[in-house]
Write an enzyme that holds these catalytic residues in place. Structure first.
Site, PDB file in Angstrom:
ATOM      1  N   HIS A 239      10.632  -6.988   1.917  1.00  0.00           N
ATOM      2  CA  HIS A 239       9.263  -6.484   2.055  1.00  0.00           C
ATOM      3  C   HIS A 239       9.126  -5.195   1.277  1.00  0.00           C
ATOM      4  O   HIS A 239      10.017  -4.352   1.281  1.00  0.00           O
ATOM      5  CB  HIS A 239       8.908  -6.235   3.524  1.00  0.00           C
ATOM      6  CG  HIS A 239       7.441  -6.001   3.715  1.00  0.00           C
ATOM      7  ND1 HIS A 239       6.546  -7.026   3.867  1.00  0.00           N
ATOM      8  CD2 HIS A 239       6.721  -4.864   3.715  1.00  0.00           C
ATOM      9  CE1 HIS A 239       5.321  -6.525   3.975  1.00  0.00           C
ATOM     10  NE2 HIS A 239       5.408  -5.208   3.887  1.00  0.00           N
TER      11      HIS A 239
ATOM     12  N   ASP B 291      -1.890  -7.326  13.712  1.00  0.00           N
ATOM     13  CA  ASP B 291      -1.736  -6.684  12.400  1.00  0.00           C
ATOM     14  C   ASP B 291      -2.803  -7.175  11.430  1.00  0.00           C
ATOM     15  O   ASP B 291      -3.311  -6.404  10.621  1.00  0.00           O
ATOM     16  CB  ASP B 291      -0.345  -6.932  11.811  1.00  0.00           C
ATOM     17  CG  ASP B 291      -0.166  -6.190  10.488  1.00  0.00           C
ATOM     18  OD1 ASP B 291      -0.326  -4.956  10.492  1.00  0.00           O
ATOM     19  OD2 ASP B 291       0.082  -6.828   9.457  1.00  0.00           O
TER      20      ASP B 291
ATOM     21  N   ARG C 272      -7.293  -0.541   8.517  1.00  0.00           N
ATOM     22  CA  ARG C 272      -6.601   0.613   7.926  1.00  0.00           C
ATOM     23  C   ARG C 272      -6.914   0.723   6.435  1.00  0.00           C
ATOM     24  O   ARG C 272      -7.060   1.816   5.894  1.00  0.00           O
ATOM     25  CB  ARG C 272      -5.082   0.471   8.115  1.00  0.00           C
ATOM     26  CG  ARG C 272      -4.644   0.733   9.536  1.00  0.00           C
ATOM     27  CD  ARG C 272      -3.198   0.350   9.737  1.00  0.00           C
ATOM     28  NE  ARG C 272      -2.289   1.042   8.864  1.00  0.00           N
ATOM     29  CZ  ARG C 272      -1.173   0.501   8.354  1.00  0.00           C
ATOM     30  NH1 ARG C 272      -0.820  -0.735   8.656  1.00  0.00           N
ATOM     31  NH2 ARG C 272      -0.396   1.202   7.575  1.00  0.00           N
TER      32      ARG C 272
ATOM     33  N   SER D 218       3.373  -2.449  11.482  1.00  0.00           N
ATOM     34  CA  SER D 218       2.761  -3.496  10.664  1.00  0.00           C
ATOM     35  C   SER D 218       3.830  -4.345   9.967  1.00  0.00           C
ATOM     36  O   SER D 218       3.814  -5.577  10.032  1.00  0.00           O
ATOM     37  CB  SER D 218       1.843  -2.827   9.628  1.00  0.00           C
ATOM     38  OG  SER D 218       1.499  -3.700   8.607  1.00  0.00           O
TER      39      SER D 218
ATOM     40  N   LYS E  52       5.497  -8.263  11.433  1.00  0.00           N
ATOM     41  CA  LYS E  52       5.327  -9.484  10.629  1.00  0.00           C
ATOM     42  C   LYS E  52       6.684 -10.117  10.362  1.00  0.00           C
ATOM     43  O   LYS E  52       6.847 -11.327  10.424  1.00  0.00           O
ATOM     44  CB  LYS E  52       4.680  -9.158   9.286  1.00  0.00           C
ATOM     45  CG  LYS E  52       3.201  -8.872   9.370  1.00  0.00           C
ATOM     46  CD  LYS E  52       2.556  -8.904   8.003  1.00  0.00           C
ATOM     47  CE  LYS E  52       2.774  -7.669   7.176  1.00  0.00           C
ATOM     48  NZ  LYS E  52       1.845  -6.580   7.375  1.00  0.00           N
TER      49      LYS E  52
HETATM   50  N1  URA Z   1       2.450  -3.305   3.931  1.00  0.00           N
HETATM   51  C1  URA Z   1       2.237  -3.760   5.186  1.00  0.00           C
HETATM   52  O1  URA Z   1       2.423  -4.937   5.491  1.00  0.00           O
HETATM   53  N2  URA Z   1       1.825  -2.892   6.102  1.00  0.00           N
HETATM   54  C2  URA Z   1       1.631  -1.589   5.843  1.00  0.00           C
HETATM   55  O2  URA Z   1       1.278  -0.853   6.737  1.00  0.00           O
HETATM   56  C3  URA Z   1       1.855  -1.122   4.520  1.00  0.00           C
HETATM   57  C4  URA Z   1       2.265  -2.003   3.579  1.00  0.00           C
END
Ligand code: URA
Length: 437
Positions: free
Chosen positions: A82, A161, A168, A183, A187
């Site tokens: 990620h 999220d 956000r 967040s 995930k």
């Molecule tokens: N990527 C995400 O999935 N969440 C965030 O808060 C920032 C970048």
């Protein structure tokens, strides 16, 4: 409980309890807490922070807002990557098919563009027919069948999220350590991974601009991961200039396919290979970077990684012929070169300014409901360290709507030119352990 009192509590820098966090998230999802109250709470969290325990409860709330995937009766290693968000960051599109070809299963729940940064899902949606929403059973089936799938958060998986991320994006509340941790980790944990490699981007184009804040975020990722029993490796990478040549959506897909054909941009290759190497080491497939690099190169040279990408596109409803025929992705109606008006060496390219400039021609969103213009974007022909002469084309802007001239001019302003030669820098700033976090 009264939402206003909880907002005031956080505004006054007090610690929220587990039941209070539970109340705020569930009542927001049930429609009993309004968007403006959630926006105020997010801003209070951004300004006043959360400790590790609060961050853990928030992550748990996000996860429990939906289902958690379990991959059973398989020996596969489920490892994901990620990125905390960057400009020109198409690494996921390249890395996931290579990792799958090397024997890793990559269940990727990804995001749309956030603030000035691009999103993997927006890039994938530039492929005609590509579906980012699938049922969880189909997602599992795809991962088990082809070694990778990339979908968005949904009503089934981390719905908290999905809603809060979108909010956000348009309320200036992205750059918060607890919010980013909840967040990203929710995930990933909900997608059934065993381990995670995080590309923590630092610099003018990243949400995190300095190394000290990056270290704090890394620590938060690591500790929250450990609380959920997940291995987390973190790489700090440079986002002081855009990654690769293209910034946009369909043009980043083309750059990714080109990469899988063996045409590498140096900076993109460095970041992609290091992240992939960490995944392969975490999965126990290789022991060191040299072995990992050989394996990755072999998967690219044999054409297998490209085939895996085409299969992935096809299985998610997209047209796999795009790997041979880029015209399927369509082209922007207009293009404008960005011409240098001085000579010298490129010292810096402010990727944040490029990200914001491109939003004006629809490559990103100003508000949640905005539609992306998939063909809009910029190709940067000159990068940090390059010598340029007056009149050289620094890049080219592609657009269908908006004022291309203003965008080209803003992108030109993001280039800093100096008189002295500039050393090309490594994109890798360090690892979690090398920084002694
Ligand atoms: N990527 C995400 O999935 N969440 C965030 O808060 C920032 C970048």
């Amino acid at each position: 409980m009264n939402p206003v009192q909880l907002i005031i509590k956080k505004r006054d820098k007090q610690r929220l309890t587990k039941p209070e966090i539970h109340f705020f998230i569930t009542e927001y999802l049930n429609g009993n807490i309004s968007e403006y109250q959630m926006s105020a709470m997010l801003m209070a969290i951004l300004l006043k922070g959360m400790d590790l325990e609060e961050t853990y409860w928030l992550t748990q709330e996000y996860i429990e807002s939906g289902e958690v995937i379990k991959f059973e009766n398989t020996n596969s290693r489920f490892i994901d990557k990620h990125s905390t968000g960057g400009v020109g960051d198409k690494v996921s599109l390249i890395l996931a098919p290579i990792a799958a070809e090397c024997g890793i299963s990559v269940p990727m729940i990804s995001g749309k563009g956030l603030g000035h940064t691009g999103g993997t899902l927006d890039k994938l949606e530039s492929i005609p027919g590509f579906q980012i929403q699938t049922s969880l059973s189909r997602f599992k089936e795809l991962v088990l069948k082809n070694g990778l799938a990339v979908i968005s958060q949904s009503k089934e998986i981390v719905p908290a999220d999905r809603r809060i991320y979108a909010l956000r994006d348009v309320t200036g509340t992205v750059e918060s350590i607890p919010l980013m941790t909840a967040s990203i980790m929710s995930k990933k944990i909900a997608s059934g991974i065993d381990g995670l490699v995080i590309d923590l981007k630092v610099g003018n184009g990243a949400f995190i601009r300095d190394i000290d804040t990056a270290k704090k975020l890394a620590e938060s990722f690591n500790k929250i991961g450990a609380r959920f029993g997940k291995k987390v490796e973190i790489l700090f990478t440079n986002m002081d200039s855009p990654l690769g040549t293209c910034v946009g959506n369909s043009i980043e897909v083309i750059e990714s396919v080109d990469f899988l054909k063996g045409n590498y941009q140096k900076d993109l290759k460095e970041v992609t290979f290091v992240l992939l190497s960490e995944m392969l080491i975490m999965a126990g497939i290789v022991r060191n970077y040299d072995k990992a690099e050989n394996m990755i190169l072999q998967k690219i040279k044999s054409g297998r990684a490209l085939q895996r990408f085409a299969k992935f596109v096809e299985l998610q409803g997209g047209n796999p012929d795009i790997v041979n025929d880029y015209s399927i992705l369509g082209e922007a109606e207009y293009s404008l070169p960005i011409i240098a008006d001085s000579e010298g060496y490129i010292k810096d390219i402010n990727s944040r300014e490029i990200g914001w400039a491109l939003i004006d021609i629809g490559a990103g969103r100003k508000k949640v409901s905005d539609k992306i213009d998939h063909q809009a974007g910029v190709k940067l022909y000159k990068k940090v360290g390059d010598k340029i002469s007056k009149g050289d084309a620094l890049g080219e802007v592609f657009y269908n709507k908006g004022n291309g001239k203003i965008v080209a001019n803003n992108i030109k302003k993001s280039y800093q030119i100096g008189a002295k030669p500039v050393q090309k820098r490594s994109m890798i700033l360090g690892t979690f352990s090398s920084f002694g976090v």
